[in-house]
Design a protein around this motif. Structure first.
Motif, short mmCIF file in Angstrom:
data_model
loop_
_atom_site.label_atom_id
_atom_site.label_comp_id
_atom_site.label_asym_id
_atom_site.label_seq_id
_atom_site.Cartn_x
_atom_site.Cartn_y
_atom_site.Cartn_z
N GLN A 12 10.71 33.89 -21.54
CA GLN A 12 10.45 32.60 -22.15
C GLN A 12 9.75 32.80 -23.49
OE1 GLN A 12 8.26 30.13 -19.42
NE2 GLN A 12 9.71 30.44 -17.75
N LEU A 13 9.74 31.75 -24.31
CA LEU A 13 9.00 31.81 -25.57
C LEU A 13 7.54 32.10 -25.28
CD1 LEU A 13 10.51 28.84 -27.62
CD2 LEU A 13 11.24 31.23 -27.52
N GLY A 14 6.96 33.02 -26.05
CA GLY A 14 5.57 33.40 -25.84
C GLY A 14 5.40 34.64 -24.98
N ASP A 15 6.47 35.08 -24.32
CA ASP A 15 6.39 36.30 -23.52
C ASP A 15 6.30 37.52 -24.43
OD1 ASP A 15 6.52 34.85 -21.22
OD2 ASP A 15 8.55 35.46 -20.65
N SER A 16 5.86 38.62 -23.84
CA SER A 16 5.69 39.86 -24.60
C SER A 16 6.79 40.86 -24.26
CB SER A 16 4.33 40.49 -24.29
OG SER A 16 3.28 39.64 -24.68
N ILE A 17 7.29 41.52 -25.29
CA ILE A 17 8.25 42.62 -25.12
C ILE A 17 7.77 43.78 -25.99
CG2 ILE A 17 10.62 43.40 -25.43
CD1 ILE A 17 11.58 40.60 -24.92
N ALA A 18 7.60 44.94 -25.38
CA ALA A 18 7.21 46.13 -26.14
C ALA A 18 8.44 46.63 -26.90
CB ALA A 18 6.69 47.21 -25.21
N LYS A 59 10.03 44.91 -21.06
CA LYS A 59 9.36 43.63 -20.82
C LYS A 59 8.01 43.88 -20.15
CE LYS A 59 12.79 41.94 -18.42
NZ LYS A 59 13.67 41.01 -17.66
N ALA A 60 7.10 42.90 -20.27
CA ALA A 60 5.79 43.04 -19.65
C ALA A 60 5.92 43.18 -18.15
CB ALA A 60 4.92 41.83 -20.00
N LEU A 61 5.04 44.00 -17.57
CA LEU A 61 5.11 44.23 -16.12
C LEU A 61 4.60 43.01 -15.35
CD1 LEU A 61 2.08 44.90 -14.73
CD2 LEU A 61 2.35 46.99 -16.06
N THR A 62 5.03 42.91 -14.11
CA THR A 62 4.54 41.89 -13.18
C THR A 62 3.87 42.61 -12.01
OG1 THR A 62 6.55 41.84 -11.83
CG2 THR A 62 6.51 40.43 -13.79
N LEU A 63 3.28 41.85 -11.10
CA LEU A 63 2.61 42.47 -9.96
C LEU A 63 3.58 43.19 -9.03
CD1 LEU A 63 -0.04 39.74 -9.04
CD2 LEU A 63 -0.37 41.87 -10.31
N SER A 64 4.86 42.90 -9.16
CA SER A 64 5.86 43.56 -8.31
C SER A 64 6.57 44.71 -9.04
CB SER A 64 6.91 42.55 -7.83
OG SER A 64 7.61 42.00 -8.93
N THR A 65 6.16 44.99 -10.29
CA THR A 65 6.81 46.06 -11.05
C THR A 65 6.32 47.43 -10.59
OG1 THR A 65 6.93 44.63 -13.00
CG2 THR A 65 7.21 46.99 -13.36
N PRO A 66 7.21 48.36 -10.23
CA PRO A 66 6.77 49.71 -9.89
C PRO A 66 6.12 50.38 -11.10
CG PRO A 66 9.05 49.33 -9.20
CD PRO A 66 8.67 48.19 -10.10
N LEU A 67 4.97 50.98 -10.89
CA LEU A 67 4.26 51.64 -11.99
C LEU A 67 4.74 53.09 -12.06
CD1 LEU A 67 2.16 51.16 -14.18
CD2 LEU A 67 0.40 51.92 -12.58
N GLY A 68 5.95 53.26 -12.60
CA GLY A 68 6.55 54.58 -12.64
C GLY A 68 5.99 55.47 -13.74
N GLY A 69 5.40 54.87 -14.77
CA GLY A 69 4.83 55.64 -15.86
C GLY A 69 3.31 55.64 -15.78
N HIS A 70 2.66 55.01 -16.77
CA HIS A 70 1.21 54.82 -16.72
C HIS A 70 0.91 53.50 -17.41
CE1 HIS A 70 1.60 56.56 -20.79
NE2 HIS A 70 0.40 56.07 -21.06
#
Length: 221
Positions: free
Chosen positions: A37-43, A86-97
């Motif tokens: 959505q508008l306002g979301d963050s993308i690296a 895309k920004a992570l969510t609480l269900s995103t696997p933390l595969g990196g750091h």
């Protein structure tokens, strides 16, 4: 927050100077945008950008003067390839750091050599970042969470395996390429914590964590 696991490679579809800063249009048919959505963050190459417009096959984001000065986004031309997450969510696997998307400095690729099916890069970081880069520690390079294979002063090397070459822009790097660097968040917070009450004092030319400070805090015997 991000994980440093690149979800897609996009490209710069538009580049417009606006009053001293920059508006970028990024195109990617690989990055799922249905939930954005508008306002979301993308690296974007490791820089946290705010989506100001969705274009169907990509997004538009503004880049401030400060971000242009502290990152490589000013180098991007139409057609340049970029790492996207895309920004992570609480269900995103933390595969990196854990990655904040706030670039600490710009590094330079000094050497590239083939090593079996991998590519080995030697990278020079700004000297101010050298104390945060550890052997076998994590570092974020253009948004990708990578393992430091060796350190010598403010230079470190990376081993890029075939999968990472295919899923990121790392295979594009050549000697002289500039890359965004973000050091491990824990290292930065630990340094600040070790300052103790001195953290509240105005910065001095030689401020920071020193051997004397570590000895004073009981870390050296």
């Amino acid at each position: 927050m991000f994980t440093g696991i690149i979800q897609a490679v996009g490209s710069v579809a538009g580049r417009e100077l606006r009053g001293g800063d920059l508006r970028l249009t990024i195109r990617s048919n690989q990055l799922p945008l249905a939930d954005v959505q508008l306002g979301d963050s993308i690296a974007t190459n490791g820089v946290c950008l705010t989506v100001v417009e969705l274009t169907g096959d990509g997004y538009v984001a503004d880049v401030s003067r400060e971000t242009l000065a502290l990152s490589t986004l000013s180098d991007l031309a139409v057609g340049s390839r970029v790492n996207l997450e895309k920004a992570l969510t609480l269900s995103t696997p933390l595969g990196g750091h854990l990655v904040s998307g706030h670039v600490d400095g710009v590094g330079t690729i000094l050497e590239r050599r083939e090593e079996a099916r991998s590519i080995r890069f030697l990278v020079e970081a700004p000297k101010t970042l050298a104390r945060y880069i550890a052997h076998k520690g994590s570092i974020c390079v253009d948004g990708a969470s990578l393992t430091v294979n060796g350190v010598d002063g403010n230079r470190f090397d990376l081993n890029i395996v075939p999968h990472t070459q295919q899923e990121t822009i790392t295979a594009d790097y050549r000697p002289g390429s500039r890359v965004n660097l973000e050091v491990d968040l824990l290292a930065r917070y630990l340094e600040r914590l070790l300052l103790g009450e001195q953290a509240a004092e105005p910065a001095q030319p030689a401020s920071g964590v020193t051997m004397a400070l570590l000895a004073e805090r009981g870390f050296l015997r």
